[in-house]
Scaffold this active site. Structure first.
Site, PDB file in Angstrom:
ATOM      1  N   PHE A  81       0.844  -1.190   0.000  1.00  0.00           N
ATOM      2  CA  PHE A  81       0.000   0.000   0.000  1.00  0.00           C
ATOM      3  C   PHE A  81       0.879   1.238   0.000  1.00  0.00           C
ATOM      4  O   PHE A  81       2.021   1.200   0.466  1.00  0.00           O
ATOM      5  CB  PHE A  81      -0.922   0.003   1.226  1.00  0.00           C
TER       6      PHE A  81
ATOM      7  N   ARG B  19      -0.495   9.620  -0.855  1.00  0.00           N
ATOM      8  CA  ARG B  19      -1.595  10.192  -1.622  1.00  0.00           C
ATOM      9  C   ARG B  19      -1.465  11.687  -1.839  1.00  0.00           C
ATOM     10  O   ARG B  19      -1.832  12.194  -2.900  1.00  0.00           O
ATOM     11  CB  ARG B  19      -2.902   9.905  -0.898  1.00  0.00           C
TER      12      ARG B  19
ATOM     13  N   GLY C 158      -2.966   5.207   3.354  1.00  0.00           N
ATOM     14  CA  GLY C 158      -4.026   4.271   3.018  1.00  0.00           C
ATOM     15  C   GLY C 158      -3.889   3.033   3.873  1.00  0.00           C
ATOM     16  O   GLY C 158      -2.783   2.585   4.147  1.00  0.00           O
ATOM     17  N   SER C 159      -5.013   2.513   4.316  1.00  0.00           N
ATOM     18  CA  SER C 159      -5.144   1.288   5.100  1.00  0.00           C
ATOM     19  C   SER C 159      -4.820   1.471   6.586  1.00  0.00           C
ATOM     20  O   SER C 159      -4.910   0.525   7.350  1.00  0.00           O
ATOM     21  CB  SER C 159      -4.373   0.095   4.507  1.00  0.00           C
TER      22      SER C 159
ATOM     23  N   HIS D 284      -7.782  11.504  -2.870  1.00  0.00           N
ATOM     24  CA  HIS D 284      -7.279  10.232  -3.374  1.00  0.00           C
ATOM     25  C   HIS D 284      -6.930  10.442  -4.838  1.00  0.00           C
ATOM     26  O   HIS D 284      -7.721  11.012  -5.581  1.00  0.00           O
ATOM     27  CB  HIS D 284      -8.350   9.158  -3.211  1.00  0.00           C
TER      28      HIS D 284
ATOM     29  N   GLN E  12      -7.792  14.775   2.608  1.00  0.00           N
ATOM     30  CA  GLN E  12      -7.080  13.899   1.685  1.00  0.00           C
ATOM     31  C   GLN E  12      -7.804  13.766   0.351  1.00  0.00           C
ATOM     32  O   GLN E  12      -8.978  13.428   0.303  1.00  0.00           O
ATOM     33  CB  GLN E  12      -6.925  12.506   2.294  1.00  0.00           C
TER      34      GLN E  12
ATOM     35  N   LEU F 215     -14.205   5.451  -6.169  1.00  0.00           N
ATOM     36  CA  LEU F 215     -12.789   5.231  -5.945  1.00  0.00           C
ATOM     37  C   LEU F 215     -12.283   4.003  -6.677  1.00  0.00           C
ATOM     38  O   LEU F 215     -12.920   2.967  -6.686  1.00  0.00           O
ATOM     39  CB  LEU F 215     -12.588   5.011  -4.446  1.00  0.00           C
TER      40      LEU F 215
ATOM     41  N   HIS G 238     -11.516  12.513  -0.341  1.00  0.00           N
ATOM     42  CA  HIS G 238     -11.641  11.143   0.117  1.00  0.00           C
ATOM     43  C   HIS G 238     -11.775  11.003   1.625  1.00  0.00           C
ATOM     44  O   HIS G 238     -12.563  10.222   2.127  1.00  0.00           O
ATOM     45  CB  HIS G 238     -10.389  10.387  -0.352  1.00  0.00           C
TER      46      HIS G 238
ATOM     47  N   GLU H 180      -6.314   2.116  -4.020  1.00  0.00           N
ATOM     48  CA  GLU H 180      -4.867   2.173  -4.105  1.00  0.00           C
ATOM     49  C   GLU H 180      -4.268   0.805  -4.422  1.00  0.00           C
ATOM     50  O   GLU H 180      -3.153   0.709  -4.939  1.00  0.00           O
ATOM     51  CB  GLU H 180      -4.366   2.657  -2.752  1.00  0.00           C
TER      52      GLU H 180
ATOM     53  N   ARG I 146      -3.065  10.948   5.859  1.00  0.00           N
ATOM     54  CA  ARG I 146      -3.258   9.573   6.295  1.00  0.00           C
ATOM     55  C   ARG I 146      -2.656   8.606   5.287  1.00  0.00           C
ATOM     56  O   ARG I 146      -2.803   8.790   4.081  1.00  0.00           O
ATOM     57  CB  ARG I 146      -4.756   9.286   6.415  1.00  0.00           C
TER      58      ARG I 146
END
Ligand SMILES: Cc1cc2nc3c(=O)[nH]c(=O)nc-3n(C[C@H](O)[C@H](O)[C@H](O)COP(=O)(O)OP(=O)(O)OC[C@H]3O[C@@H](n4cnc5c(N)ncnc54)[C@H](O)[C@@H]3O)c2cc1C
Ligand code: SF4
Lengths: 247, 585
Positions: free
Chosen positions: B117, B288, B393-394, B233, B231, B243, B356, B246, B391
């Site tokens: 990720f 991101r 992702g995940s 994306h 954020q 979306l 996002h 990612e 942030r």
């Protein structure tokens, strides 16, 4: 981008003022690639703010926006306008009471989900510290597609058995039970079986497969029901005809 | 007004709210838990998360590495004590979900599989195909059905928090089916109301993500923290904003401009890696904020592709092959075919950045407690300062679990020796809340339409508070939002029915979004630096001397909000350079 006028006939009902539901006609400019939900949103935004329906994700995963579109249960976020000619008729999901306009009362479905004990009842309890249960990709594949159900209730709106016998647990609830029964980590089949095998509907289900046809997520509830019925019959044989082999 | 008494009331039944409810029920079966949500739990937007959830589990990875990735990914605005707690708790929470039946993808030997990720140096993202959030949400919802003490109030819209003598003591909510307002008296309240992406016109966020939870706390006197960090994306479908996870890039998809160039190498994320062989933390697996900013620059240079849906770049996954695509990215293929008519197996798909996730939110500490006694918050609505200025992702799905559970634990501790509430005072507060709704229904001098105001708000946010910002644009947005908030007081209901009146809920949601949007914009105007997702054309550098601090925006009724700051907690990682060059710089 291409726009065209789209005609919709939408069922309207407000229990506070209407004796019974009626249809209202709307004409709304729509883009070529829109879905029925986009058309409803355009109506609500610019023509009639009093129209009510449920929706959230617009990507066919939250399961909110099921409705009858030209008589078929569909997710309105996944019903492309390009697939329709003429007036599009939009009604709330069949077989559920109408709460208001396109909003149905979902209590019965929610209760049924709960009744089938749709959670892991571990075969062998395992402390978190011991790490994950091992489950091979093949074991995962046994139940994975049955775990894809988004609870959209389209299969209930399509099910002739649910229409006749409202006590029937119905396609999605039984499929969910089956999903856990097939999970290699689970040992709760007997508990769930008590709920399912005593259910009138399973035995009455005529396997016309309407549920699987309308399912937007290819969950194939009809296959789950078929498997449940076969397994239940085997249980019955074991218990009643082959006492020696019951263990 | 009917009164419901609970030990703990939870606002929101998404990932964070459900996790909190289960933790409460497990800790003490006698606790009375009220789980209140404006949609059925499984409709919550957690269902839309695709990619996965990060937690250290494989050999060769370590908690320290997860910590470092998170802190640098957040451009050093994360509170490091919070990150330490988070990375330590993450694996256990993901295992807990596994024990509850979550269908995580597996390796051949039956252990849990992980994927790459963006911004993560090691593979540590657990996933369930590309429907991870969906499976997490359903697993939690279904598990919650085991506990009779979790009493759900589905399709109840929470209106206001009830305060007495400086404590949060409950809330009011409207049963959407009947229009009846109920008073909930509770020892503690946990807000888990989700994000607020709907302030913007182009977003991956579902219709329900309107910042209600943030507004509830903000109006009750709790500051909103770091709201200016929004954020984008980098890969949204250009027409619907849906979306494309990612994981598309994690599995090896590449981004191309109109000349077929992998332009990320021109923005400090190169050199180019081999297509289909993604390298962690560089090129397409950069963070991101950097990727979305690179799009903006390509747009200025005229390097984007003009499509019927506007200016785009291309996400190319063809080299992955049909088999891998079907196995790992089935939802992505389905989405692109049905909403855009593009099959990712045979064609690159046009994408552009899309709003996002809100890094900011209700100010909480590592215990998930807000400064208001009795009020806790978790999930996207909260800012516990895990994600800092950007942030990864995940990390967010895991945040729901770790801090949902933590909020439950803190609430239990808090109510243990709680003095009794003054019930008369609470009832008076509840009646004020009811009067607010009555006034809306009986208003005759309304002149503003909900959809008109909403459009002006989303236009303003898009135009002035986007990926790159400046003084003039932000000032204009602050002014416009102030006016919109004033005009909102003259908004007119079109529908006066008591039954499932979505016109009413949209009006209430708009009120929440306007408050959040103003807080966000005021925070952005005050932060004269560029950090993570907050980029100022007029203040292009990160400024640790002045802004290694959290902005705290305080509500002041109809007046303009007030901003002050709180220091970032640094335990062991001093601010440094964010390096996404794959070790080449
Ligand atoms: C498309 C998409 C993909 C994502 N993918 C990932 C990913 O791969 N990995 C990752 O870590 N993160 C991902 N995220 C982010 C992550 O999914 C969200 O941040 C997270 O799910 C938010 O969960 P939540 O519990 O805070 O809120 P939600 O799940 O949004 O739930 C909010 C709850 O609050 C309730 N609520 C709100 N207002 C009210 C009110 N007034 N009254 C009553 N109830 C109310 C709602 O009914 C709902 O139950 C993704 C986000 C999106 C949009
Ligand atoms: S089985 Fe299919 S049709 Fe039925 S509720 Fe689930 S997703 Fe919907």
């Amino acid at each position: 981008m291409n726009e065209r006028m789209v005609q919709l006939e939408v069922l309207r009902y407000d229990p506070q003022v209407d004796d019974e539901p009626h249809f209202q006609h709307y004409e709304v400019p729509c883009k070529e690639e829109w879905v029925v939900l986009d058309a409803l949103n355009a109506i609500k935004e610019s023509i009639d703010p009093t129209l009510n329906y449920r929706w959230s994700c617009h990507m066919a995963v939250c399961g909110s926006c099921g409705m009858m579109i030209n008589g078929e249960p569909r997710l309105s976020c996944h019903a492309f306008l390009r697939g329709f000619a003429g007036v599009i008729r939009v009604e709330p999901l069949a077989h559920f009471p109408i709460e208001r306009d396109l909003v149905t009362v979902a209590d019965d479905f929610i209760d049924k989900l709960k009744r089938v004990k749709p959670y892991l009842i571990p075969g062998e309890p395992r402390p978190i510290g011991a790490g994950e249960y091992l489950q091979t990709p093949a074991q995962l594949m046994k139940y994975r597609h049955f775990s894809m159900c988004i609870n959209c209730m389209l299969c209930y709106a399509a099910c002739p058995q649910y229409a006749l016998q409202p006590l029937f647990l119905g396609p999605a609830a039984i499929t969910l039970a089956h999903r856990y029964n097939l999970d290699s980590r689970d040992g709760g089949r007997e508990q769930r079986q008590q709920v399912i095998a005593t259910d009138e509907g399973v035995w009455e289900c005529s396997f016309v497969g309407a549920c699987s046809e309308v399912c937007p997520k290819a969950v194939d509830p009809a296959a789950a029901l078929q498997q449940v019925k076969v397994a239940s019959t085997l249980d019955w044989f074991r218990e009643h005809l082959l006492p020696g082999s019951a263990t | 007004m009917e009164t419901i008494v609970a030990d703990v009331a939870i606002v929101g039944a998404g990932g964070a709210g459900l996790r909190a409810a289960i933790a409460l029920a497990e800790a003490d079966p006698k606790l009375r838990i009220a789980l209140i949500s404006k949609v059925y739990p499984m409709r919550s937007h957690t269902c839309a998360a695709e990619g996965g959830a990060a937690g250290v589990i494989k050999p060769g990875d370590s908690l320290d590495m997860h910590f470092d990735d998170t802190v640098s990914g957040g451009d050093w605005l994360s509170d490091q004590d919070c990150v330490e707690y988070f990375v330590k708790e993450a694996p256990g929470e993901l295992l807990q979900l596994e024990h509850w039946g979550c269908p995580w993808n597996r390796e051949a030997d039956g252990s849990v599989a992980v994927r790459s990720f963006g911004g993560m140096k090691k593979q540590r993202t657990w996933f369930a195909a590309d429907k991870s959030g969906f499976h997490i949400l359903h697993t939690l919802f279904q598990t919650s059905l085991r506990f009779p003490s979790i009493v759900r109030f589905d399709e109840y819209y929470v209106l206001d928090l009830l305060l007495d003598e400086g404590r949060c003591r409950g809330l009011t909510a409207m049963e959407m089916r009947s229009g009846l307002i109920r008073q909930f008296n509770a020892g503690a309240v946990i807000v888990a109301g989700g994000g607020a992406g709907r302030m913007f016109p182009f977003t991956t966020n579902g219709a329900i993500k309107t910042g209600d939870g943030m507004a509830l706390a903000y109006r009750a006197g709790v500051p909103l923290k770091d709201m200016e960090f929004v954020q984008y994306h980098p890969t949204g479908l250009p027409n619907t904003g849906s979306l494309l996870t990612e994981a598309c890039r994690g599995e090896g998809g590449v981004l191309l401009n109109r000349n077929g160039r992998r332009y990320l190498q021109d923005y400090g994320m190169g050199p180019e890696t081999e297509p289909g062989k993604p390298q962690l933390k560089t090129m397409e697996l950069g963070p991101r904020d950097r990727l979305s900013q690179a799009y903006w620059h390509e747009l200025q240079k005229g390097n984007t592709v003009s499509t019927r849906w506007g200016e785009c770049v291309l996400l190319d996954m063809r080299h992955l092959g049909e088999r891998k695509i079907n196995e790992r990215l089935p939802l992505v293929r389905e989405l692109a075919i049905s909403y855009l008519g593009v099959d990712i197996v045979t064609d690159p798909v046009p994408v552009r950045p899309v709003v996002h996730y809100m890094m900011g939110g209700i100010a909480t500490d590592t215990r998930a407690a807000t400064p208001l006694p009795g009020l806790f918050a978790a999930g996207e609505c909260a800012c516990v300062s895990l994600n800092g200025a950007n942030r990864l992702g995940s990390n967010s799905l895991v945040e729901l679990l770790v801090f949902g559970k933590r909020a439950a634990g803190s609430a239990i501790e808090y109510i243990r020796d709680l003095p009794a509430a003054g019930t008369a005072a609470l009832t008076a507060r509840a009646q004020e809340s009811q009067a607010r709704i009555r006034e809306l229904f009986s208003r005759t001098d309304g002149i503003e339409s909900m959809s008109g105001l909403r459009r002006e708000m989303t236009d303003t946010m898009e135009k002035n508070v986007g990926i790159y910002r400046d003084q003039a644009g932000l000032q204009q947005a602050v002014d416009t939002l102030g006016q919109l908030r004033r005009r909102y007081r003259k908004v007119m209901l079109s529908d006066r029915s008591n039954v499932f009146n979505t016109d009413l809920f949209q009006v209430l949601e708009l009120g929440c979004m306007l408050d959040c949007a103003e807080a966000l914009t005021v925070g952005a105007l005050a932060r004269r630096e560029s950090r993570g997702a907050h980029q100022r054309l007029d203040w292009a550098k990160r400024d640790d001397d002045h802004y290694l601090r959290h902005s705290m925006v305080h509500y002041r009724g109809s007046g303009a909000p007030r901003v002050d700051y709180q220091d970032v907690v640094i335990t062991r990682s001093p601010p440094g350079l964010r390096d996404y060059s794959g070790g080449h710089q």
